[in-house]
Scaffold this motif. Sequence first.
Motif, PDB file in Angstrom:
ATOM      1  N   SER A  98      -6.537   4.701  -1.756  1.00 44.21           N
ATOM      2  CA  SER A  98      -5.165   4.194  -1.639  1.00 44.21           C
ATOM      3  C   SER A  98      -4.185   4.856  -2.607  1.00 44.21           C
ATOM      4  O   SER A  98      -2.988   4.911  -2.326  1.00 44.21           O
ATOM      5  N   ASP A  99      -4.674   5.377  -3.741  1.00 45.32           N
ATOM      6  CA  ASP A  99      -3.750   5.979  -4.697  1.00 45.32           C
ATOM      7  C   ASP A  99      -3.536   7.475  -4.483  1.00 45.32           C
ATOM      8  O   ASP A  99      -2.754   8.097  -5.183  1.00 45.32           O
ATOM      9  N   GLN A 126      -8.810   9.306   1.387  1.00 49.86           N
ATOM     10  CA  GLN A 126      -8.566   7.968   1.929  1.00 49.86           C
ATOM     11  C   GLN A 126      -8.265   6.937   0.845  1.00 49.86           C
ATOM     12  O   GLN A 126      -7.760   5.863   1.147  1.00 49.86           O
ATOM     13  N   LYS A 175      -4.141  12.028   4.773  1.00 46.12           N
ATOM     14  CA  LYS A 175      -2.951  12.198   3.939  1.00 46.12           C
ATOM     15  C   LYS A 175      -2.388  13.611   4.144  1.00 46.12           C
ATOM     16  O   LYS A 175      -3.098  14.506   4.591  1.00 46.12           O
TER      17      LYS A 175
END
Length: 140
Positions: free
Chosen positions: A101-102, A99, A134
């Motif tokens: 962000s990168d 989770q 993702k």
Amino acid sequence: MKRILVGIDGSEPATKAAQMATEIAMRFGAKLTLAYVVPRLVLPPDAYGLTTADVEADHRAYAEKLLAHAEGQLAESGVQADTLVLSGAPAECLAEAAQASDVDLVVAGSRGRGAVARMLLGSVTDRLVHISPKPVLVVR
């Protein structure tokens, strides 16, 4: 692509997954995070004559040694990698780590079990594919 999260457990499929993730990282200039999940105990620790803290400490030490070895193997590739030791259910922990962000991609090895075995035994990778926020690349 910024970062690739790779599940490492010391198995041959996980090693292949790390190799594939390294190739992808080299091509796209991404960083790697090698993650090991210390699973929950199935039996009470006193069944082993140890405390919960003893078992967890031993497992964490194993995880850190395994990750350091994997990180060392990647050093010659020039890919920047860091390590992460998590505790809990493996698929859920990896999905939660994804989770960030990168993180753009999760890479995991497959044990190569068939559909019946997955249904009866469960599969960390199969579960991860279904719950990861993702994309997940499964390497055989």
